[in-house]
Design a protein around this motif. Structure first.
Motif, PDB file in Angstrom:
ATOM      1  N   ARG A 281     -43.968  54.803  82.397  1.00 26.51           N
ATOM      2  CA  ARG A 281     -43.841  53.628  81.522  1.00 26.51           C
ATOM      3  C   ARG A 281     -42.565  53.742  80.670  1.00 26.51           C
ATOM      4  O   ARG A 281     -41.763  52.814  80.592  1.00 26.51           O
ATOM      5  CB  ARG A 281     -45.079  53.548  80.619  1.00 26.51           C
ATOM      6  N   ASP A 282     -42.376  54.917  80.052  1.00 25.11           N
ATOM      7  CA  ASP A 282     -41.229  55.109  79.160  1.00 25.11           C
ATOM      8  C   ASP A 282     -39.900  55.026  79.900  1.00 25.11           C
ATOM      9  O   ASP A 282     -38.905  54.546  79.360  1.00 25.11           O
ATOM     10  CB  ASP A 282     -41.337  56.464  78.451  1.00 25.11           C
ATOM     11  N   LEU A 283     -39.907  55.466  81.136  1.00 29.12           N
ATOM     12  CA  LEU A 283     -38.698  55.398  81.969  1.00 29.12           C
ATOM     13  C   LEU A 283     -38.202  53.965  82.047  1.00 29.12           C
ATOM     14  O   LEU A 283     -37.008  53.678  81.921  1.00 29.12           O
ATOM     15  CB  LEU A 283     -39.043  55.914  83.374  1.00 29.12           C
ATOM     16  N   ARG A 284     -39.138  53.043  82.200  1.00 29.22           N
ATOM     17  CA  ARG A 284     -38.782  51.617  82.313  1.00 29.22           C
ATOM     18  C   ARG A 284     -38.403  51.044  80.940  1.00 29.22           C
ATOM     19  O   ARG A 284     -37.448  50.285  80.819  1.00 29.22           O
ATOM     20  CB  ARG A 284     -39.930  50.848  82.944  1.00 29.22           C
ATOM     21  N   LEU A 285     -39.170  51.450  79.935  1.00 26.27           N
ATOM     22  CA  LEU A 285     -38.933  50.922  78.579  1.00 26.27           C
ATOM     23  C   LEU A 285     -37.527  51.283  78.081  1.00 26.27           C
ATOM     24  O   LEU A 285     -36.847  50.467  77.454  1.00 26.27           O
ATOM     25  CB  LEU A 285     -40.003  51.487  77.635  1.00 26.27           C
ATOM     26  N   ASP A 286     -37.092  52.492  78.387  1.00 24.79           N
ATOM     27  CA  ASP A 286     -35.772  52.972  77.957  1.00 24.79           C
ATOM     28  C   ASP A 286     -34.629  52.090  78.452  1.00 24.79           C
ATOM     29  O   ASP A 286     -33.557  52.076  77.876  1.00 24.79           O
ATOM     30  CB  ASP A 286     -35.529  54.389  78.504  1.00 24.79           C
ATOM     31  N   ARG A 287     -34.857  51.387  79.535  1.00 26.38           N
ATOM     32  CA  ARG A 287     -33.793  50.580  80.147  1.00 26.38           C
ATOM     33  C   ARG A 287     -33.634  49.205  79.495  1.00 26.38           C
ATOM     34  O   ARG A 287     -32.717  48.474  79.812  1.00 26.38           O
ATOM     35  CB  ARG A 287     -34.084  50.339  81.652  1.00 26.38           C
ATOM     36  N   ILE A 288     -34.578  48.840  78.607  1.00 24.97           N
ATOM     37  CA  ILE A 288     -34.591  47.469  78.084  1.00 24.97           C
ATOM     38  C   ILE A 288     -33.883  47.402  76.726  1.00 24.97           C
ATOM     39  O   ILE A 288     -34.406  47.912  75.731  1.00 24.97           O
ATOM     40  CB  ILE A 288     -36.040  46.936  77.956  1.00 24.97           C
ATOM     41  N   PRO A 289     -32.695  46.765  76.655  1.00 31.47           N
ATOM     42  CA  PRO A 289     -31.953  46.732  75.398  1.00 31.47           C
ATOM     43  C   PRO A 289     -32.768  46.194  74.223  1.00 31.47           C
ATOM     44  O   PRO A 289     -32.614  46.680  73.100  1.00 31.47           O
ATOM     45  CB  PRO A 289     -30.763  45.816  75.713  1.00 31.47           C
ATOM     46  N   LEU A 290     -33.639  45.218  74.433  1.00 25.56           N
ATOM     47  CA  LEU A 290     -34.401  44.685  73.298  1.00 25.56           C
ATOM     48  C   LEU A 290     -35.585  45.577  72.902  1.00 25.56           C
ATOM     49  O   LEU A 290     -36.330  45.265  71.970  1.00 25.56           O
ATOM     50  CB  LEU A 290     -34.859  43.248  73.566  1.00 25.56           C
ATOM     51  N   GLY A 291     -35.778  46.687  73.620  1.00 25.35           N
ATOM     52  CA  GLY A 291     -36.685  47.731  73.151  1.00 25.35           C
ATOM     53  C   GLY A 291     -38.170  47.462  73.314  1.00 25.35           C
ATOM     54  O   GLY A 291     -38.989  48.162  72.715  1.00 25.35           O
ATOM     55  N   ARG A 292     -38.524  46.468  74.103  1.00 24.94           N
ATOM     56  CA  ARG A 292     -39.952  46.241  74.356  1.00 24.94           C
ATOM     57  C   ARG A 292     -40.109  45.586  75.730  1.00 24.94           C
ATOM     58  O   ARG A 292     -39.164  44.971  76.227  1.00 24.94           O
ATOM     59  CB  ARG A 292     -40.586  45.355  73.278  1.00 24.94           C
ATOM     60  N   PHE A 293     -41.308  45.729  76.290  1.00 20.92           N
ATOM     61  CA  PHE A 293     -41.608  44.958  77.497  1.00 20.92           C
ATOM     62  C   PHE A 293     -41.783  43.498  77.111  1.00 20.92           C
ATOM     63  O   PHE A 293     -42.062  43.178  75.946  1.00 20.92           O
ATOM     64  CB  PHE A 293     -42.873  45.483  78.177  1.00 20.92           C
ATOM     65  N   GLY A 294     -41.636  42.619  78.086  1.00 18.21           N
ATOM     66  CA  GLY A 294     -41.827  41.201  77.808  1.00 18.21           C
ATOM     67  C   GLY A 294     -43.305  40.875  77.646  1.00 18.21           C
ATOM     68  O   GLY A 294     -44.190  41.638  78.044  1.00 18.21           O
ATOM     69  N   GLU A 295     -43.537  39.734  77.025  1.00 18.56           N
ATOM     70  CA  GLU A 295     -44.898  39.203  76.932  1.00 18.56           C
ATOM     71  C   GLU A 295     -44.925  37.928  77.765  1.00 18.56           C
ATOM     72  O   GLU A 295     -43.888  37.275  77.957  1.00 18.56           O
ATOM     73  CB  GLU A 295     -45.241  38.862  75.483  1.00 18.56           C
ATOM     74  N   ALA A 296     -46.117  37.563  78.207  1.00 15.26           N
ATOM     75  CA  ALA A 296     -46.249  36.363  79.039  1.00 15.26           C
ATOM     76  C   ALA A 296     -45.588  35.155  78.377  1.00 15.26           C
ATOM     77  O   ALA A 296     -44.920  34.357  79.030  1.00 15.26           O
ATOM     78  CB  ALA A 296     -47.723  36.097  79.316  1.00 15.26           C
TER      79      ALA A 296
ATOM     80  N   SER B  24     -28.592  43.634  82.260  1.00 18.17           N
ATOM     81  CA  SER B  24     -27.230  43.836  81.746  1.00 18.17           C
ATOM     82  C   SER B  24     -26.932  45.311  81.511  1.00 18.17           C
ATOM     83  O   SER B  24     -25.827  45.662  81.131  1.00 18.17           O
ATOM     84  CB  SER B  24     -27.059  43.101  80.403  1.00 18.17           C
ATOM     85  N   ASN B  25     -27.931  46.143  81.717  1.00 19.38           N
ATOM     86  CA  ASN B  25     -27.817  47.544  81.314  1.00 19.38           C
ATOM     87  C   ASN B  25     -27.368  48.433  82.474  1.00 19.38           C
ATOM     88  O   ASN B  25     -28.131  48.671  83.410  1.00 19.38           O
ATOM     89  CB  ASN B  25     -29.197  48.002  80.802  1.00 19.38           C
ATOM     90  N   TYR B  26     -26.130  48.889  82.396  1.00 21.81           N
ATOM     91  CA  TYR B  26     -25.666  49.833  83.429  1.00 21.81           C
ATOM     92  C   TYR B  26     -26.333  51.190  83.246  1.00 21.81           C
ATOM     93  O   TYR B  26     -26.808  51.797  84.186  1.00 21.81           O
ATOM     94  CB  TYR B  26     -24.136  49.948  83.362  1.00 21.81           C
ATOM     95  N   PHE B  27     -26.369  51.682  82.026  1.00 24.88           N
ATOM     96  CA  PHE B  27     -26.945  53.022  81.810  1.00 24.88           C
ATOM     97  C   PHE B  27     -27.528  53.119  80.430  1.00 24.88           C
ATOM     98  O   PHE B  27     -26.993  52.547  79.499  1.00 24.88           O
ATOM     99  CB  PHE B  27     -25.853  54.088  82.024  1.00 24.88           C
TER     100      PHE B  27
END
Ligand code: NAD
Length: 254
Positions: A205-220, A251-254
């Motif tokens: 889960r955290d592996l995916r979360l780290d990639r999101i610039p806005l710092g959270r998963f989306g909500e419906a 938008s996140n390369y790394f």
């Protein structure tokens, strides 16, 4: 009300983001056709909308089967006399989807049928009504994965969502002069049961979360509000668009 007097078909709306869309569209004045293979949950979605003063019916249909889609669109016209919005939302992401050499033909076909052929079939039977009306909005649900490779591959899912993007452009160009718009939403990772199958551990889960610039998963609701905009006349000069709603992950390369 942003969807007053409009009739919307929302596929896969017995649960997940489709259900929230059905409730929101109805609260904005649309008559909503809830359609899904899940009968009990679909009936319940439509009943909940009616109980809170909205207009909705449930029609059971498998979006991958032509006869069922044709019957579903006919039943929509019988009930409401028109169709203004087609929201091609139904989709699956089965655990057995994998990298190409580990992927069975059966899984490939099933994913393509439900995720992509569905949009072809639903549009095939809805578009003639929209053409007669001189107006309509088709919303295709793709995914951010259609733009990116992933080392944890799901090749059938990715290809099906890429197909949704191509269909979107083609429909937009062919039907623009008929007053019909077609756009795609590309959700990033949204916290739904469909996504949770991938979270085999907290680390995954955290592996995916780290990639999101806005710092959270989306909500419906992050996705459904974009759909509401595309369904409404507020977006009347938007067609052929691929709208990323992904917390910035693409938008996140790394
Ligand atoms: N959840 C995410 O992170 C995410 C990310 C990108 C894109 N998406 C896409 O968003 C859409 C909705 O996803 P969700 O997370 O709400 O999914 P979900 O699994 O919660 O809901 C999908 C709905 O589709 C229905 N469905 C499945 N097969 C069907 C069929 N053959 N005929 C009719 N209905 C069928 C299911 O019964 C269910 O009600 C899908 O197209 C999905 O690929 C989701």
């Amino acid at each position: 009300m942003r969807l007053a007097d409009k009739v919307a078909i929302i596929t896969g709306s017995a649960g997940g983001m489709g259900r929230l869309a059905a409730e929101l569209f109805a609260s904005e004045g649309a008559s909503v056709v809830v359609t899904d293979i899940a009968e009990k949950e679909g009936e319940e979605t439509a009943r909940t909308i009616r109980d809170s003063g909205g207009k909705s019916i449930f029609i059971e249909a498998n979006v991958a089967i032509e006869d069922e889609v044709e019957r579903m669109v006919e039943a929509t016209i019988d009930a409401y006399g028109r169709v203004d919005i087609l929201y091609n939302n139904a989709g699956i992401m089965p655990a057995e989807d994998a990298s190409v050499t580990d992927l069975s033909e059966a899984t490939w076909d099933r994913v393509m049928d439900i995720n992509l052929k569905s949009a072809f079939l639903c549009s095939k039977y809805t578009l003639p009504h929209m053409v007669k009306q001189g107006k309509g909005s088709i919303i295709n649900v793709a995914s951010f994965v259609a733009f990116m490779g992933c080392t944890v591959a799901q090749d059938a899912y990715t290809a099906s969502k890429g197909g949704m993007l191509s269909l979107t452009k083609s429909f937009a160009v062919q039907y623009g002069r008929h007053g019909i718009r077609c756009n795609a939403i590309c959700p990033g990772p949204i916290e739904t049961p469909l996504l949770r199958v991938l979270w085999t551990s907290e680390e995954a889960r955290d592996l995916r979360l780290d990639r999101i610039p806005l710092g959270r998963f989306g909500e419906a609701k992050d996705i459904v509000y974009m759909a509401l905009y595309l369904a409404s006349d507020e977006s009347s000069w938007t067609t052929g668009a691929w709208l990323m709603v992904d917390g910035g992950i693409s938008s996140n390369y790394f």
